[in-house]
Design a protein around this motif. Structure first.
Motif, PDB file in Angstrom:
ATOM      1  N   CYS A 140      31.713  92.305  82.514  1.00  0.00           N
ATOM      2  CA  CYS A 140      32.011  91.162  81.646  1.00  0.00           C
ATOM      3  C   CYS A 140      30.771  90.324  81.365  1.00  0.00           C
ATOM      4  O   CYS A 140      30.776  89.489  80.454  1.00  0.00           O
ATOM      5  N   GLY A 141      29.706  90.520  82.167  1.00  0.00           N
ATOM      6  CA  GLY A 141      28.480  89.767  81.909  1.00  0.00           C
ATOM      7  C   GLY A 141      28.667  88.282  82.097  1.00  0.00           C
ATOM      8  O   GLY A 141      29.250  87.832  83.079  1.00  0.00           O
ATOM      9  N   ASP A 142      28.218  87.497  81.111  1.00  0.00           N
ATOM     10  CA  ASP A 142      28.184  86.045  81.288  1.00  0.00           C
ATOM     11  C   ASP A 142      29.343  85.330  80.590  1.00  0.00           C
ATOM     12  O   ASP A 142      29.224  84.170  80.205  1.00  0.00           O
ATOM     13  N   SER A 143      30.476  86.016  80.436  1.00  0.00           N
ATOM     14  CA  SER A 143      31.639  85.399  79.769  1.00  0.00           C
ATOM     15  C   SER A 143      32.406  84.524  80.756  1.00  0.00           C
ATOM     16  O   SER A 143      33.017  85.041  81.692  1.00  0.00           O
ATOM     17  N   PRO A 144      32.417  83.196  80.569  1.00  0.00           N
ATOM     18  CA  PRO A 144      32.975  82.302  81.597  1.00  0.00           C
ATOM     19  C   PRO A 144      34.396  81.833  81.332  1.00  0.00           C
ATOM     20  O   PRO A 144      34.937  81.943  80.232  1.00  0.00           O
ATOM     21  N   ASN A 145      35.009  81.295  82.412  1.00  0.00           N
ATOM     22  CA  ASN A 145      36.211  80.461  82.345  1.00  0.00           C
ATOM     23  C   ASN A 145      37.393  81.107  81.624  1.00  0.00           C
ATOM     24  O   ASN A 145      37.995  80.516  80.739  1.00  0.00           O
ATOM     25  N   ARG A 146      37.753  82.311  82.057  1.00  0.00           N
ATOM     26  CA  ARG A 146      38.919  82.923  81.437  1.00  0.00           C
ATOM     27  C   ARG A 146      39.402  84.109  82.264  1.00  0.00           C
ATOM     28  O   ARG A 146      38.722  84.550  83.196  1.00  0.00           O
ATOM     29  N   THR A 147      40.563  84.616  81.895  1.00  0.00           N
ATOM     30  CA  THR A 147      41.061  85.863  82.452  1.00  0.00           C
ATOM     31  C   THR A 147      40.612  86.993  81.542  1.00  0.00           C
ATOM     32  O   THR A 147      40.828  86.954  80.329  1.00  0.00           O
ATOM     33  N   ILE A 148      39.994  88.004  82.133  1.00  0.00           N
ATOM     34  CA  ILE A 148      39.395  89.088  81.355  1.00  0.00           C
ATOM     35  C   ILE A 148      40.292  90.317  81.401  1.00  0.00           C
ATOM     36  O   ILE A 148      40.778  90.716  82.462  1.00  0.00           O
ATOM     37  N   HIS A 149      40.510  90.913  80.240  1.00  0.00           N
ATOM     38  CA  HIS A 149      41.351  92.102  80.106  1.00  0.00           C
ATOM     39  C   HIS A 149      40.477  93.343  79.919  1.00  0.00           C
ATOM     40  O   HIS A 149      39.323  93.256  79.479  1.00  0.00           O
ATOM     41  N   GLU A 150      41.049  94.492  80.225  1.00  0.00           N
ATOM     42  CA  GLU A 150      40.266  95.741  80.206  1.00  0.00           C
ATOM     43  C   GLU A 150      39.642  96.021  78.845  1.00  0.00           C
ATOM     44  O   GLU A 150      38.493  96.479  78.769  1.00  0.00           O
ATOM     45  N   ASP A 151      40.354  95.780  77.780  1.00  0.00           N
ATOM     46  CA  ASP A 151      39.853  96.138  76.460  1.00  0.00           C
ATOM     47  C   ASP A 151      38.862  95.127  75.889  1.00  0.00           C
ATOM     48  O   ASP A 151      38.350  95.319  74.787  1.00  0.00           O
ATOM     49  N   ASP A 152      38.586  94.050  76.634  1.00  0.00           N
ATOM     50  CA  ASP A 152      37.571  93.089  76.195  1.00  0.00           C
ATOM     51  C   ASP A 152      36.169  93.683  76.267  1.00  0.00           C
ATOM     52  O   ASP A 152      35.271  93.250  75.547  1.00  0.00           O
ATOM     53  N   PHE A 153      35.962  94.654  77.137  1.00  0.00           N
ATOM     54  CA  PHE A 153      34.636  95.219  77.396  1.00  0.00           C
ATOM     55  C   PHE A 153      34.770  96.717  77.604  1.00  0.00           C
ATOM     56  O   PHE A 153      35.851  97.197  77.949  1.00  0.00           O
ATOM     57  N   PHE A 224      37.307  76.179  91.668  1.00  0.00           N
ATOM     58  CA  PHE A 224      36.986  77.421  90.964  1.00  0.00           C
ATOM     59  C   PHE A 224      37.552  78.602  91.742  1.00  0.00           C
ATOM     60  O   PHE A 224      37.532  78.627  92.967  1.00  0.00           O
ATOM     61  N   LYS A 225      38.044  79.608  91.001  1.00  0.00           N
ATOM     62  CA  LYS A 225      38.569  80.821  91.627  1.00  0.00           C
ATOM     63  C   LYS A 225      37.522  81.931  91.611  1.00  0.00           C
ATOM     64  O   LYS A 225      36.665  81.986  90.720  1.00  0.00           O
ATOM     65  N   ILE A 226      37.645  82.835  92.594  1.00  0.00           N
ATOM     66  CA  ILE A 226      36.806  84.032  92.608  1.00  0.00           C
ATOM     67  C   ILE A 226      37.691  85.227  92.959  1.00  0.00           C
ATOM     68  O   ILE A 226      38.533  85.157  93.865  1.00  0.00           O
ATOM     69  N   ASP A 227      37.516  86.307  92.215  1.00  0.00           N
ATOM     70  CA  ASP A 227      38.386  87.476  92.287  1.00  0.00           C
ATOM     71  C   ASP A 227      37.802  88.482  93.284  1.00  0.00           C
ATOM     72  O   ASP A 227      36.904  89.255  92.957  1.00  0.00           O
ATOM     73  N   VAL A 228      38.312  88.455  94.516  1.00  0.00           N
ATOM     74  CA  VAL A 228      37.783  89.268  95.617  1.00  0.00           C
ATOM     75  C   VAL A 228      38.888  90.131  96.195  1.00  0.00           C
ATOM     76  O   VAL A 228      40.034  89.685  96.354  1.00  0.00           O
ATOM     77  N   LEU A 229      38.536  91.383  96.531  1.00  0.00           N
ATOM     78  CA  LEU A 229      39.473  92.331  97.132  1.00  0.00           C
ATOM     79  C   LEU A 229      38.828  93.054  98.309  1.00  0.00           C
ATOM     80  O   LEU A 229      37.600  93.238  98.333  1.00  0.00           O
ATOM     81  N   PRO A 230      39.645  93.538  99.269  1.00  0.00           N
ATOM     82  CA  PRO A 230      39.110  94.369 100.345  1.00  0.00           C
ATOM     83  C   PRO A 230      38.927  95.818  99.891  1.00  0.00           C
ATOM     84  O   PRO A 230      39.656  96.304  99.012  1.00  0.00           O
ATOM     85  N   SER A 261      43.815  85.495  93.365  1.00  0.00           N
ATOM     86  CA  SER A 261      42.443  85.070  93.624  1.00  0.00           C
ATOM     87  C   SER A 261      42.452  83.813  94.493  1.00  0.00           C
ATOM     88  O   SER A 261      43.431  83.048  94.503  1.00  0.00           O
ATOM     89  N   SER A 262      41.350  83.585  95.195  1.00  0.00           N
ATOM     90  CA  SER A 262      41.221  82.411  96.065  1.00  0.00           C
ATOM     91  C   SER A 262      40.241  81.412  95.463  1.00  0.00           C
ATOM     92  O   SER A 262      39.303  81.801  94.756  1.00  0.00           O
ATOM     93  N   THR A 263      40.450  80.148  95.758  1.00  0.00           N
ATOM     94  CA  THR A 263      39.493  79.134  95.326  1.00  0.00           C
ATOM     95  C   THR A 263      38.405  78.987  96.381  1.00  0.00           C
ATOM     96  O   THR A 263      38.585  79.351  97.553  1.00  0.00           O
ATOM     97  N   PHE A 264      37.280  78.421  95.957  1.00  0.00           N
ATOM     98  CA  PHE A 264      36.209  78.181  96.915  1.00  0.00           C
ATOM     99  C   PHE A 264      36.636  77.166  97.969  1.00  0.00           C
ATOM    100  O   PHE A 264      36.200  77.240  99.126  1.00  0.00           O
ATOM    101  N   GLY A 265      37.493  76.235  97.593  1.00  0.00           N
ATOM    102  CA  GLY A 265      38.009  75.303  98.581  1.00  0.00           C
ATOM    103  C   GLY A 265      38.805  76.008  99.662  1.00  0.00           C
ATOM    104  O   GLY A 265      38.653  75.724 100.859  1.00  0.00           O
ATOM    105  N   GLU A 266      39.649  76.964  99.274  1.00  0.00           N
ATOM    106  CA  GLU A 266      40.424  77.731 100.249  1.00  0.00           C
ATOM    107  C   GLU A 266      39.509  78.570 101.133  1.00  0.00           C
ATOM    108  O   GLU A 266      39.737  78.709 102.344  1.00  0.00           O
TER     109      GLU A 266
END
Length: 367
Positions: A140-153, A224-230, A261-266
């Motif tokens: 996705c590169g530098d595209s900020p502040n949104r939910t990104i879908h597969e067909d966007d890129f 802010f949220k960050i999308d992290v998985l094990p 997704s989790s927030t940085f506060g969490e």
């Protein structure tokens, strides 16, 4: 029909966890492993060591044989095409890549040129049905502040590092290279740790969150949220999508999505509960605060190269400050399980991933 899978990247984190999943749950599958090694014996030793770190049982490791080892790498297409074992291959799980966030010339060579040549080679195999390519949602590169879908890129966008640029480029070219072979692309989001093993398989990227904890300063808004998985969840999804006969799409995010997704506060709160009790709330600072206080890095993070640490902070700041999540509805619609949240297994990562200095843990991500 017999399924025979050639797996690349088995000595890496996602490759090893994917093979661990296949060995545990895919009974009607034969496996071959493409491994850089001087001979099959040495290759088998590398595979067993990697799979052991991914939690594969000793008795299962003992059942692997030298006959499953295909010596070579993505650049070995001229030799591989003549290997009689590959004539029976029906699926390729391509987990191999140079994943470093450095400026190495080998990144584009391996991730684009060698990968395309490898794809062209396997497209000529008589029984090939599906080529599963493990990409990254961070194209996705530098595209900020949104939910990104597969067909966007992939699309024209600015990339922070050559790694994500190379993954976007090759993804756009793979269909042509594969001809009539079915291409399925899976794009994991940020992979950190393992839901059962914590950071024992790898501390890759975990050290970034550890640095925030040790400095007790967040350069990101705590909401802010960050999308992290094990890695094991990602591996299960790779195996599931790779082997599912009928798929609705050719591209899938493997992601936490907005809901999980989790927030940085969490994240910071989990660190506080696990290892830093009775502290005040973490400071919200600017990235300039880190730059201006580089002389305190040894106190915050332990001994190490402060210039390299600042470079790492700047780089991951660019990624995390995007405040993006990746839509995972396609994966869930295929019947796959919902993901765990990062904070649900972060405590295990903290307990298993804080022994080595930060400066040592970051080496693999930048070498």
């Amino acid at each position: 029909m017999k399924i025979k899978i050639l797996v690349t990247g088995v000595t890496g984190l996602l490759g090893s966890c994917t093979v661990a999943e296949l060995l545990e749950s895919a009974g009607n599958v034969e496996l071959l492993f493409l491994v850089r090694a001087v001979n099959q014996k040495a290759g088998l030793e590398r595979v067993r060591k990697s799979l052991g770190k991914a939690g594969v049982q000793v008795q299962t490791l003992a059942g692997l044989t030298e006959g499953q080892i295909v010596c070579g790498d993505l650049s070995s297409s001229d030799q591989l095409i003549n290997d009689p074992r590959l004539q029976e291959v029906t699926h390729v799980f391509n987990c191999a890549a140079v994943t470093a966030f450095s400026q190495r010339p080998s990144i584009r060579q391996v991730n684009v040129h060698d990968t395309l040549e490898f794809a062209q080679m396997v497209s000529k195999l008589p029984n090939m049905k599906r080529f599963l390519y493990v990409g990254t949602a961070m194209i996705c590169g530098d595209s900020p502040n949104r939910t990104i879908h597969e067909d966007d890129f992939p699309a024209d966008t600015q990339h922070f590092v050559p790694y994500t640029e190379s993954k976007a480029e090759v993804e756009s070219l793979l269909s042509e290279a594969l001809g009539q072979v079915s291409l399925v692309v899976v794009r994991p989001s940020i992979v950190v740790g393992h839901s059962r093993l914590g950071c024992k398989p790898s501390t890759s990227i975990f050290w970034v969150f550890r640095m925030l904890y040790q400095a007790w300063r967040s350069p990101f808004p705590l909401n802010f949220k960050i999308d992290v998985l094990p890695a094991d969840y990602v591996a299960k999804a790779i195996a599931y999508i790779g082997l599912k006969e009928e798929l609705a799409y050719s591209r899938y995010h493997i992601a936490a999505g907005s809901e999980f997704s989790s927030t940085f506060g969490e994240i910071m709160n989990t660190f506080m509960i696990t290892g830093k009790e009775n502290l005040t709330a973490p400071l919200e600072v600017t990235i300039e605060h880190y730059r201006e206080n580089r002389n305190q890095f040894n106190e915050w993070f332990g001994p190490g190269n402060s210039r390299m640490m600042l470079r790492a902070i700047n780089l991951y700041y660019n990624f995390a400050n995007l405040n993006v999540t990746f839509d995972n509805s396609r994966l869930l619609a295929e019947g796959f399980a919902c993901p765990p949240r990062f904070v649900d297994y972060l405590g295990l990562c903290i307990r298993s991933g804080c022994d080595a200095p930060v400066s040592e843990q970051m080496i693999d991500d930048f070498k």
